[in-house]
Structure formats: C-alpha cells, structure tokens
Design an enzyme around this catalytic site. Structure first.
Site, mmCIF file in Angstrom:
data_model
loop_
_atom_site.group_PDB
_atom_site.id
_atom_site.type_symbol
_atom_site.label_atom_id
_atom_site.label_comp_id
_atom_site.label_asym_id
_atom_site.label_seq_id
_atom_site.Cartn_x
_atom_site.Cartn_y
_atom_site.Cartn_z
ATOM 1 N N LYS A 169 -71.809 60.465 -0.385
ATOM 2 C CA LYS A 169 -72.938 60.894 0.455
ATOM 3 C C LYS A 169 -74.258 60.677 -0.288
ATOM 4 C CE LYS A 169 -70.625 62.093 4.045
ATOM 5 N NZ LYS A 169 -70.686 61.230 5.248
ATOM 6 N N TYR A 211 -66.155 62.308 -2.910
ATOM 7 C CA TYR A 211 -66.646 62.431 -1.525
ATOM 8 C C TYR A 211 -68.141 62.741 -1.536
ATOM 9 C CZ TYR A 211 -68.199 64.764 2.625
ATOM 10 O OH TYR A 211 -68.959 65.140 3.700
ATOM 11 N N SER A 222 -74.412 65.554 3.818
ATOM 12 C CA SER A 222 -73.796 66.873 3.612
ATOM 13 C C SER A 222 -74.580 67.699 2.604
ATOM 14 C CB SER A 222 -72.369 66.666 3.092
ATOM 15 O OG SER A 222 -71.827 67.887 2.639
#
Ligand code: WQD
Length: 340
Positions: A155, A151, A126
């Site tokens: 990544k 989150y 992302s």
C-alpha cells in the site's frame, strides 16, 4: 453520467462501491479474478441495484489482460482500483506473491491510464501505512512509517508509485486510506464473504455467534486503553462505498485541489474490542462466547481517524454507527447460514 472500471469489484468493499456507483446513475465495468470472491456476487449486485455491471474475469498481473480491458472499453471515464491480495498474515508468508500481484497490477493499470490520457484514478489504501501513530486521532499528515507487513508495504509503495506517475504524466488520482471496514449491505445481499478462517474481528464475532466457531479469542486485555483491549475505527462498508462515489465524482467534476490527494476514511471514533462485542450483543440479543488470550503480534494499541479533511475537503462523512454495522453484519451472517 460516467463509465467506471472497478477492479476487484466483486470483493467486499468493491461490490458495495459498485452498487453505490450504479445507484448514482453511473455505468460500471467490473474486472475480478475471483480469487477471493464468487461470481454469485454479480447477481446479488443486480438484485440490489436492478442492473448487472459488465463483468470480465481477469488477472491484472497479466499485462495483456489489462491492455485488453482498455481496448474493449476505450470510453472509460475513471478507474477505482480495489483488486489486491489483502491478508496481513498471509503476506508475511508469501511476500513475493503479494508484491507481484499488488504492485504489477497497479503499474499496468497506470501505464494504460498514461497511454490513453485517462484521468480519474482512485486507489484503495489503508490506515496500515501509519503503523502505531504517535498522535491520535490520525491525520493525513501523520507520518507514514515503515510497514511491518508486506501487505502494508504494497500500500505504501503503491501510493509512492501513484505520486510519481501523477507528477510525470499529469493525471489525477486519489488514495483513500481505510480504517477498519465492517458490516454488510442492509439488504443482506452482499457482505464480507467468509473464505476460510476469518482473520478480522467482526466476521469472527458473527461466525462465533452463528455457531461456526467455538469461541472468539480476544487478543490481549493489557493494552493502555479504557478497558485494556485495543482500539480501532470501525467504519460501515456502505459509508466507505459512498466515499468512493464522492471521490470519483470529485475527479470527474474536476473539483480536486491537487492532482494527487489522500483522505483518511473512518468514523473518527475509536472502539475497543470489548465495546465491539458489547455492541454486537446488544443488537443481536446473543451472548458471545469469548476468552482473553495473549496479544497478537503486530497489532497496534490504538488507531482511529481524524476525519476533518474527509468531512471538509472531500465533503463526505459517515452516517452509520457501530451498532448499525453489527446489526447488518449479523443479518448477513444469518442469511448466508440460513439461520432465521
Ligand atoms: C481488529 C482488532 C485485533 C481478531 C487489519 C489490517 C488492515 C485492514 C483491516 C485491509 C485488533 C482484534 C481480531 C480476533 C481479536 N485490512 N482481534 N480477535 O488488524 O486492525 O486491521 O484489517 O486493509 O490493513 O491490518 O483488523 O479485524 O484483524 O483486528 O481480538 O479474532 O480486533 O487484535 O485489536 P486490524 P482486525
């Protein structure tokens, strides 16, 4: 043609990628724990592509599930890994569940790839890894900054794990850093499934227009941008899905220039929140009910991709516009709400 395992293949981006893989002639095996989707998506994929992928309901943070997958399908040619928890706000409330789910599933998959000398791994990453980039547009060499959410951190950690695993075990991998995926399949058979109150802008827009939400809150109009609202790079989910097909075929055909490659996937154009609303109103004919409120904590002012590497090295570029995405998102919303 190849046999590809797609984890999280009944999810938003996963399901669109399964369709593109099938339509290119590849065989697909989907594993999904159905925690953020429904089994009906399987049938809707078949309605688009004409073939139902092999489906396994499974939780990839269970080691035996992962090894069982590969025992059942020893002839896999590649893996595209979408399966992860992905709600930024939820990750702040439940960091340990995010690390357990997102990291252990990745490690177990990579252990199987290592043990079976299976190459060709694609990781769903992302643009969050860049935070608020100093320079715009954002290239793959823009600095990765400490994540502001668990989150985003999963990544970043995921990419580091893959880098070191590739170095140690010499398999090939590509991380695809998505900007803002929006829209739905033009058939309106698959799209962004609305489970709960949407956190992302576009599903909130379409649900407001469909009458499910009273009013859209625009988080801040005091940003240093052309109209005061924040800028993002909204990429149509079908364009994004096609990029996964191109990336997997790059690995299958051994066209990769490094064992580990990273590509930003965006349109290269930034749009403000108000421009998204205007595009939606134009294609839908609806007047959207919205109000300006305070900024949302953690939001960056602007993020949009430098698409040079994806265009020139990966050999992929977006074809759909923001208006295409709004039209497809609206068609999908009306379909699932039975609005004609
Ligand atoms: C877009 C813009 C909001 C909702 C997140 C994740 C990112 C990726 C995509 C997974 C911002 C504004 C939003 C609303 C608003 N997800 N907004 N009212 O935050 O750019 O990215 O989703 O990979 O990792 O961080 O997307 O859609 O939430 O917000 O005004 O009700 O819309 O402030 O400017 P974001 P978003």
């Amino acid at each position: 043609m190849a046999k590809i395992l797609v984890t999280g293949g009944l999810g938003f981006i996963g399901s669109h990628t399964v369709v593109e893989l099938q339509q290119a002639g590849h065989e697909v095996v989907v594993v999904d724990d159905l925690s953020n989707t429904t089994i009906e998506v399987l049938n809707r994929i078949k309605k688009i592509s004409g073939q139902e992928p092999t489906f396994i309901k499974g939780d990839l943070k269970v080691r035996q599930t992962v090894s069982g997958l590969f025992r059942a399908h020893p002839d896999l040619d590649g893996v595209i890994h979408f399966a992860a928890f992905k709600a930024v706000g939820e990750s702040v409330e439940k960091p340990l569940e995010y690390y357990e789910n997102n990291i252990s599933s990745l490690v177990y998959l990579l252990q199987e790839l290592r043990d079976r000398k299976l190459d060709n791994f694609i990781f769903s990453s992302s643009c969050t890894v860049y935070g608020q980039a100093e320079k715009l547009p954002i290239t793959e060499n823009s600095p990765v900054v400490p994540a502001i959410s668990p989150y985003g951190n999963t990544k970043q950690i995921g990419e580091e794990i893959i880098t070191q695993a590739v170095e140690a075990h010499n398999f090939k991998a590509i991380s695809l850093r998505y900007f803002n995926p929006v829209g739905a399949h033009p058939s309106a058979e698959i799209g962004e499934l609305p489970l709960g109150v949407p956190l992302n802008l576009v599903p909130y827009v379409t649900q407001t227009a469909a009458g499910l939400r009273e009013q859209l809150s625009v988080f801040g109009d005091d940003y240093p941008t052309r109209d005061g609202t924040a800028i993002r790079d909204y990429i149509h989910v079908v364009d994004l899905a096609k990029a996964h097909l191109v990336a997997m075929e790059r690995l299958l055909q051994k066209k990769n220039e490094e064992n580990y490659e990273v590509f930003n996937l965006g349109t290269g154009t930034g749009s403000t929140v108000l421009e998204v609303i205007k595009a939606f109103e134009k294609v839908s004919g609806e007047t959207l009910n919205y109000k300006i409120v305070d900024r949302r904590a953690g939001d960056v002012t602007a993020a949009y991709a430098d698409t040079t590497k994806a265009n020139e090295v990966l050999g992929w570029k977006t074809e759909k516009t923001l208006e295409d995405a709004m039209a497809d998102a609206w068609r999908w919303e009306k379909k699932i709400r039975n609005i004609n």
